[in-house]
Scaffold this active site. Structure first.
Site, short mmCIF file in Angstrom:
data_model
loop_
_atom_site.label_atom_id
_atom_site.label_comp_id
_atom_site.label_asym_id
_atom_site.label_seq_id
_atom_site.Cartn_x
_atom_site.Cartn_y
_atom_site.Cartn_z
N TYR A 1 0.85 -1.21 0.00
CA TYR A 1 0.00 0.00 0.00
C TYR A 1 0.88 1.25 0.00
O TYR A 1 0.65 2.19 -0.78
CB TYR A 1 -0.90 -0.04 1.24
N ALA B 1 3.91 1.63 -1.03
CA ALA B 1 4.60 1.83 -2.32
C ALA B 1 3.64 2.42 -3.36
O ALA B 1 4.06 3.22 -4.22
CB ALA B 1 5.18 0.52 -2.81
P1 NAP Z 1 -12.44 3.68 2.80
O1 NAP Z 1 -13.39 4.09 3.85
O2 NAP Z 1 -12.13 2.23 2.64
O3 NAP Z 1 -12.94 4.28 1.41
C1 NAP Z 1 -12.31 3.95 0.21
C2 NAP Z 1 -13.21 4.36 -0.93
O4 NAP Z 1 -12.55 4.01 -2.17
C3 NAP Z 1 -14.57 3.64 -0.93
O5 NAP Z 1 -15.56 4.51 -1.38
C4 NAP Z 1 -14.34 2.52 -1.92
O6 NAP Z 1 -15.53 2.04 -2.54
C5 NAP Z 1 -13.50 3.28 -2.94
N1 NAP Z 1 -12.87 2.39 -3.92
C6 NAP Z 1 -12.08 1.31 -3.72
N2 NAP Z 1 -11.75 0.74 -4.90
C7 NAP Z 1 -12.36 1.49 -5.86
C8 NAP Z 1 -12.42 1.44 -7.28
N3 NAP Z 1 -11.79 0.47 -7.97
N4 NAP Z 1 -13.10 2.39 -7.93
C9 NAP Z 1 -13.74 3.37 -7.27
N5 NAP Z 1 -13.77 3.46 -5.94
C10 NAP Z 1 -13.07 2.54 -5.24
O7 NAP Z 1 -11.01 4.37 3.00
P2 NAP Z 1 -10.60 5.86 3.45
O8 NAP Z 1 -9.78 5.72 4.67
O9 NAP Z 1 -11.76 6.77 3.42
O10 NAP Z 1 -9.60 6.23 2.26
C11 NAP Z 1 -9.75 7.38 1.46
C12 NAP Z 1 -8.36 7.80 0.98
O11 NAP Z 1 -7.56 8.24 2.08
C13 NAP Z 1 -7.58 6.67 0.32
O12 NAP Z 1 -6.85 7.18 -0.79
C14 NAP Z 1 -6.61 6.24 1.40
O13 NAP Z 1 -5.46 5.62 0.90
C15 NAP Z 1 -6.31 7.60 2.03
N6 NAP Z 1 -5.73 7.53 3.37
C16 NAP Z 1 -6.46 7.01 4.40
C17 NAP Z 1 -5.90 6.99 5.66
C18 NAP Z 1 -6.66 6.46 6.83
O14 NAP Z 1 -6.05 6.39 7.93
N7 NAP Z 1 -7.92 6.10 6.70
C19 NAP Z 1 -4.60 7.49 5.88
C20 NAP Z 1 -3.89 7.99 4.81
C21 NAP Z 1 -4.47 8.02 3.56
P3 NAP Z 1 -16.34 0.74 -1.99
O15 NAP Z 1 -17.23 1.24 -0.88
O16 NAP Z 1 -17.08 0.27 -3.19
O17 NAP Z 1 -15.32 -0.24 -1.48
#
Ligand code: NAP
Length: 240
Positions: A163, A165
């Site tokens: 992740y 990377a």
């Molecule tokens: P999350 O709650 O798991 O949400 C991820 C979202 O991405 C969901 O809406 C998911 O849809 C969607 N998704 C996954 N694969 C997809 C695809 N192929 N096409 C379109 N949508 C897709 O995660 P989050 O924590 O909110 O993450 C949001 C962003 O923040 C990400 O880029 C993550 O890497 C980044 N981030 C998060 C954290 C953290 O601590 N949470 C820290 C640093 C960075 P589904 O509902 O259909 O699965």
């Protein structure tokens, strides 16, 4: 009214970012790979009195779905002010690059990295029609090679190395695109929400989504056209 597209906005940080940006007066398209989930999320905001939102089907790994969304946006609004590449997957619980299967590694890169590239390429013609367009790549501290090579690096970060990377690669995309698009007045930046409780980490993150969305919202609202090719966090910049 400025128009903003957020991928993966049916839940988590993307959904909260959509809520905050709509409350600030933008029209926000909630990208969702499953349209029913996106519709449900948009309905939830509408029920709370936030009407300037709409769901749109986008699976960032499916070129046709992104093209269809672009055609839909083109006919509805004709231009796009901000694209937020937020959609991502975490990958498995333990994903050491020394052992994780190539299929799994490819699948995390397909969503988190190639997904952002193809969404950007397809949406660029709409961004070019806006007066002050921006691309925001939602990255992670774990993507910072400076932090990965620092003595303070948390040892458990190795568990998420695939992740991480993908986010390093996403940061490289930010820098390359910023350089390519600077003369076209399109800003491109990375931003991390910080460790936020969502499905991505089984809700172990320290921040609430209302806090995690803040640096993304701040960047989307920024009028500073000189800030491009940078990596932001809440309250400042991160080293690459
Ligand atoms: P999350 O709650 O798991 O949400 C991820 C979202 O991405 C969901 O809406 C998911 O849809 C969607 N998704 C996954 N694969 C997809 C695809 N192929 N096409 C379109 N949508 C897709 O995660 P989050 O924590 O909110 O993450 C949001 C962003 O923040 C990400 O880029 C993550 O890497 C980044 N981030 C998060 C954290 C953290 O601590 N949470 C820290 C640093 C960075 P589904 O509902 O259909 O699965």
């Amino acid at each position: 009214m400025r128009t903003i597209l957020i991928t993966g906005a049916n839940k988590g940080i993307g959904f909260e970012t959509a809520r905050q940006l709509a409350q600030l007066g933008n029209f926000v398209y909630l990208g969702s790979r499953d349209l029913a989930n996106g519709q449900k999320a948009a309905d939830q905001l509408k029920a709370a009195g936030i009407s300037n939102v709409a769901a749109i089907q986008i699976d960032v790994t499916d070129t046709d779905s992104i093209r269809k969304a672009k055609t839909e946006l083109d006919s509805q609004i004709g231009s796009l002010d901000v694209l937020i590449n937020n959609a991502a997957i975490a990958g498995g619980q333990i994903q050491h690059m020394a052992e994780y299967s190539m299929d799994d590694i490819r699948s995390v890169f397909e969503t988190n990295y190639f997904g952002a590239i193809q969404t950007t390429q397809i949406m660029l013609p709409l961004l070019r029609k806006a007066s002050a367009p921006s691309i925001i790549n939602v990255s992670s501290e774990t993507g910072s090679l400076t932090m990965q090579t620092s003595a303070e690096r948390p040892p458990n970060w190795s568990n998420f190395s695939t992740y991480a990377a993908t986010k390093t690669a996403l940061n490289a995309l930010t820098v390359m695109l910023a350089n390519e698009l600077r003369e076209q007045n399109i800003t491109v930046n990375s931003v991390t929400p910080g460790y936020t409780a969502t499905d991505l980490n089984q809700f172990k993150g320290f921040k609430h989504v209302s806090e995690g969305a803040v640096p993304i919202v701040k960047l989307a609202m920024s009028a500073d056209r000189t800030a491009t090719g940078k990596f932001f966090k809440d309250g400042g910049e991160l080293p690459w």
